[in-house]
Design an enzyme around this catalytic site. Structure first.
Site, mmCIF file in Angstrom:
data_model
loop_
_atom_site.group_PDB
_atom_site.id
_atom_site.type_symbol
_atom_site.label_atom_id
_atom_site.label_comp_id
_atom_site.label_asym_id
_atom_site.label_seq_id
_atom_site.Cartn_x
_atom_site.Cartn_y
_atom_site.Cartn_z
ATOM 1 N N ILE A 1 -7.184 -6.257 -39.600
ATOM 2 C CA ILE A 1 -7.604 -6.444 -38.210
ATOM 3 C C ILE A 1 -7.337 -5.207 -37.351
ATOM 4 O O ILE A 1 -7.842 -5.103 -36.257
ATOM 5 C CB ILE A 1 -6.922 -7.684 -37.586
ATOM 6 N N LYS A 2 -6.543 -4.273 -37.846
ATOM 7 C CA LYS A 2 -6.268 -2.992 -37.158
ATOM 8 C C LYS A 2 -6.072 -3.158 -35.657
ATOM 9 O O LYS A 2 -6.596 -2.380 -34.862
ATOM 10 C CB LYS A 2 -7.375 -1.983 -37.464
#
Lengths: 299, 299
Positions: A103-104
């Site tokens: 998901i950074k």
């Protein structure tokens, strides 16, 4: 989080399958079925992604320890896509696979604390809700430690983990990450910070819950980072489709062949498209590709 | 994207209201009503956020040109939270407000292209779906240009915009962003890249669709960046609660007092909690706070 490391040992397979579905990747018959049933809309695409992912998971669950859904592929289809993301996580977890949510995320402190619900869950009037259920997530370090600390806190509370971007696998990762400062690159400075932050959250097997993303496309850099960060577990993207191979990765592992989990996405989940013999048998092709990758990584 | 700049001119107000609701911020009666109706669960919280945001929007729509929902606050409540995020955007857009989705996404090229659906929409079998509807989004630059290009492409196609993180408002932004390389900091290097990337997507009013996030808490840096990036529009967080004030921001604007939009979140949306006279009148307090901020910014 040690459960992932143990699972890798038991299966003798440091591989994670990237569940990054695209509409183009869906088998024609599945596409036709879902469009027929739901219309040509995001709901149909969400249903395809779930069915497709379940087929992959069913076919590799006994040989691969983890999956890594890339949330962007699901966000692309709005709320229906995110439903598919969540159902995929739930299904993989039930099958006993570790789930790395790619998901950074990354933001300032109070906002990072909200994002940390991905691994830490949410409390409403004293009641706990685990709404996302990822075991690990990926996190962006550009904002510094006050954007990281909330994730570390949740890792400690829930025995889950994060992988912080250090050196990404893409060509233009060099643009910012490779800038040289006093004979050290920015990604090495980030690596030092990640190693230091990681000491706040050590597991029992010599590795921290605060891991690092280190691209397979950077052989020398990976070797150097392994030496710099002996207690940091690596998530290694960029194997296969992006160019990295098994022998490139030897130096990413420690002397006991531990310390890494290597991701392959298209190379496994879209393997059925590369050989006519599979027809639309997505699962069989994925299993064969996963076994080939496992063999490639056994040096 | 020039429509935002024009709206700022017409309203004489370079302000954006940050719609970052928390459960703790909700008025007691609203909490009680929604918990009663839906149970103590994420659905109830989502409904509260929608009602709360609508009250804010209704009370400031004629004096404030834009809102900036921070998606983390909504992701915290899973799918129900994201529904509230989407309904908030839809409502603000219908009222004619510009919407800046504070999502800070960023990934490698093909993945960034999927995230770009936030501003560019999604195509399914030739049919276009605008599923997120943000006019602008925030983007993280740590992965370099191949992670930025897909957003630029969509900005050009749809006349929407992005704000790339350059110098964030939080205390530990210095940890990575302030590292000095040949007498230039990392954030200045990023600023140069953003200015360069921005030339690919110029609007008609002297500013690019590729903007920058520059924290209000860094007075000198903001002034320097304004000179370095004369065609880059700034999103300025950190006003109010985080410490920035109107006079600190003079140098962030150009000589025509253009070039910025300044965000305030808690200072406006939770203003009702700071003075008993408002009781639970969230909207009235927000309007007064927004007017005070407007006055503070008119130097």
């Amino acid at each position: 989080m040690d459960s992932l490391l143990k699972k890798i040992d038991v299966m003798k397979n440091p591989t994670v399958v990237g569940l990054d579905p695209t509409l183009e990747m869906m088998p024609a018959s599945m596409k036709a079925e879902m469009f027929e049933k739901y219309g040509k809309n995001p709901e149909a695409v969400g249903k395809m992604f779930i069915k497709f992912n379940k087929e992959i998971i069913d076919s590799v669950e006994d040989i691969v320890p983890a999956v890594k859904p890339q949330i962007a592929m699901y966000e692309k289809y709005g709320i229906e896509g995110i439903k598919a993301y969540l159902e995929t996580i739930e299904y993989a977890s039930k099958k006993g696979m570790a789930v790395i949510g790619d998901i950074k995320r990354g933001d300032i402190s109070s906002t990072a604390a909200a994002y940390a619900a991905h691994i830490g869950g949410t409390e409403i009037e004293g009641q706990a809700f685990d709404l996302w259920k990822e075991d690990w997530i990926t996190v962006n370090p550009y904002l510094g430690i006050d954007g990281i600390q909330p994730f570390i806190d949740e890792c400690n509370k829930k025995d889950r983990g994060v992988f912080i971007l250090v050196k990404t696998s893409n060509p233009s990762s060099s643009q910012l990450q490779d800038i040289l400062v006093n004979e050290k690159t920015i990604y090495e400075r980030v690596a030092e910070l990640v190693a230091e932050w990681g000491m706040q959250s050590m597991g029992t097997m010599g590795y921290s819950r605060i891991g690092a993303v280190v691209g397979a496309t950077h052989k020398e850099q990976g070797e150097k980072l392994r030496k710099m960060m002996p207690h940091t577990f690596f998530l290694v993207p960029g194997y296969g489709a992006q160019g990295g191979t098994g022998t490139d990765l030897e130096g990413f592992f420690d002397k006991d062949k531990r310390g890494c989990i290597v991701n392959s996405s298209r190379g496994i989940i879209a393997a059925y498209k590369k050989n006519d013999k599979y027809g639309e048998n997505v699962g069989e092709a994925a299993r064969d590709a996963a076994l080939a990758m496992k063999a490639d990584l056994q040096y």
